[in-house]
Write a protein that holds these residues in place. Structure first.
Motif, PDB file in Angstrom:
ATOM      1  N   TYR A 157       0.801  -1.217   0.000  1.00  0.00           N
ATOM      2  CA  TYR A 157       0.000   0.000   0.000  1.00  0.00           C
ATOM      3  C   TYR A 157       0.839   1.275   0.000  1.00  0.00           C
ATOM      4  O   TYR A 157       0.359   2.316  -0.432  1.00  0.00           O
ATOM      5  CB  TYR A 157      -0.935   0.018   1.219  1.00  0.00           C
ATOM      6  N   TRP A 158       2.069   1.215   0.513  1.00  0.00           N
ATOM      7  CA  TRP A 158       2.806   2.461   0.722  1.00  0.00           C
ATOM      8  C   TRP A 158       4.257   2.448   0.233  1.00  0.00           C
ATOM      9  O   TRP A 158       4.821   3.498  -0.066  1.00  0.00           O
ATOM     10  CB  TRP A 158       2.811   2.819   2.215  1.00  0.00           C
ATOM     11  N   ALA A 159       4.862   1.265   0.117  1.00  0.00           N
ATOM     12  CA  ALA A 159       6.296   1.212  -0.184  1.00  0.00           C
ATOM     13  C   ALA A 159       6.617   1.478  -1.652  1.00  0.00           C
ATOM     14  O   ALA A 159       7.767   1.757  -1.998  1.00  0.00           O
ATOM     15  CB  ALA A 159       6.868  -0.145   0.234  1.00  0.00           C
ATOM     16  N   GLY A 160       5.612   1.395  -2.531  1.00  0.00           N
ATOM     17  CA  GLY A 160       5.867   1.560  -3.957  1.00  0.00           C
ATOM     18  C   GLY A 160       6.170   2.979  -4.388  1.00  0.00           C
ATOM     19  O   GLY A 160       6.691   3.204  -5.486  1.00  0.00           O
ATOM     20  N   LEU A 161       5.846   3.964  -3.560  1.00  0.00           N
ATOM     21  CA  LEU A 161       6.146   5.358  -3.894  1.00  0.00           C
ATOM     22  C   LEU A 161       7.599   5.670  -3.563  1.00  0.00           C
ATOM     23  O   LEU A 161       8.031   5.505  -2.418  1.00  0.00           O
ATOM     24  CB  LEU A 161       5.218   6.301  -3.120  1.00  0.00           C
ATOM     25  N   VAL A 162       8.355   6.128  -4.558  1.00  0.00           N
ATOM     26  CA  VAL A 162       9.777   6.411  -4.363  1.00  0.00           C
ATOM     27  C   VAL A 162      10.138   7.739  -5.030  1.00  0.00           C
ATOM     28  O   VAL A 162       9.466   8.194  -5.951  1.00  0.00           O
ATOM     29  CB  VAL A 162      10.666   5.287  -4.943  1.00  0.00           C
ATOM     30  N   ILE A 163      11.222   8.337  -4.537  1.00  0.00           N
ATOM     31  CA  ILE A 163      11.757   9.574  -5.116  1.00  0.00           C
ATOM     32  C   ILE A 163      12.987   9.241  -5.950  1.00  0.00           C
ATOM     33  O   ILE A 163      13.864   8.494  -5.515  1.00  0.00           O
ATOM     34  CB  ILE A 163      12.141  10.581  -4.008  1.00  0.00           C
ATOM     35  N   MET A 164      13.043   9.815  -7.150  1.00  0.00           N
ATOM     36  CA  MET A 164      14.206   9.659  -8.022  1.00  0.00           C
ATOM     37  C   MET A 164      14.735  11.041  -8.395  1.00  0.00           C
ATOM     38  O   MET A 164      13.959  11.981  -8.581  1.00  0.00           O
ATOM     39  CB  MET A 164      13.826   8.896  -9.298  1.00  0.00           C
TER      40      MET A 164
END
Length: 215
Positions: A157-164
């Motif tokens: 639910y939450w870990a898939g969002l990442v900053i690049m």
């Protein structure tokens, strides 16, 4: 500039996206594993440009000028890479980076809409306080987890969002923060309405096909 529902067309994206320090796209996306250059963002159909497709393909984005401090892609699988001969691994996030975005907040897999809206809401508030983008996202996830219950605690639910990309702070005002929240909410409403329409059509087709199957 805010575009929600029928206003969120490919033409609006092409003509306006490059004029903003922050680009937030919360529409549906499809990843094409066999031909990643045909992965696409799906927008509303434009009644004033009927000959235009409602899709913006990955190969289109490489040719756009999308200079921005931050692009937020809460559409599904926008960070999921595919292999392209001569280029290696490419994705929507890579395309936006090539087109001029200094940093990208993206999803590595299909993201729960409610969870992503909550996290990005907190993320923008953290940016408003002057945090770097990576810290703002980290703290947004921790805040989300502090109130999540049951299955919504699962990393899916939450870990898939990442900053690049560049993680330095970006200046945004409180008014802009609320604008991005309404973008996320508006797109979620439109996508849910589309899901209901799709389910209704599927049920109708099943009812029509039932006598044929029973025969």
């Amino acid at each position: 500039t805010l575009f929600v529902g029928d206003e969120s067309t490919p033409f609006a994206f092409r003509s306006q996206a490059g004029n903003n320090a922050i680009i937030h796209i919360g529409t549906h996306a499809e990843a094409n594993n066999l031909h990643p250059e045909y992965s696409r963002l799906i927008f509303a159909k434009d009644p004033q440009h009927v000959s235009d497709s409602n899709s913006v393909f990955l190969f289109d984005i490489y040719n756009y000028d999308l200079k921005s401090d931050l692009t937020v892609l809460t559409a599904c699988e926008t960070g999921r890479p595919g292999f392209n001969d001569g280029e290696g691994m490419i994705s929507m996030a890579h395309a936006f980076s090539y087109a001029g975005s200094e940093s990208i907040l993206t999803g590595l897999w299909k993201i729960d809409e409610k969870a992503s809206c909550q996290i990005t809401d907190i993320f923008y508030k953290n940016l408003e306080e002057g945090m770097t983008k990576d810290v703002a996202l980290q703290k947004a996830k921790l805040t989300y987890l502090a109130s999540a219950r049951g299955r919504t605690l699962n990393p899916q639910y939450w870990a898939g969002l990442v900053i690049m990309g560049d993680t330095s702070p970006v200046k945004i005002s409180r008014d802009h923060t609320m604008l991005y929240v309404w973008i996320a909410i508006g797109v979620a409403i439109v996508m849910f309405a589309g899901f209901l329409l799709f389910r209704r059509r599927t049920k109708t087709r099943q009812k029509v096909a039932a006598p044929l199957l029973s025969a």
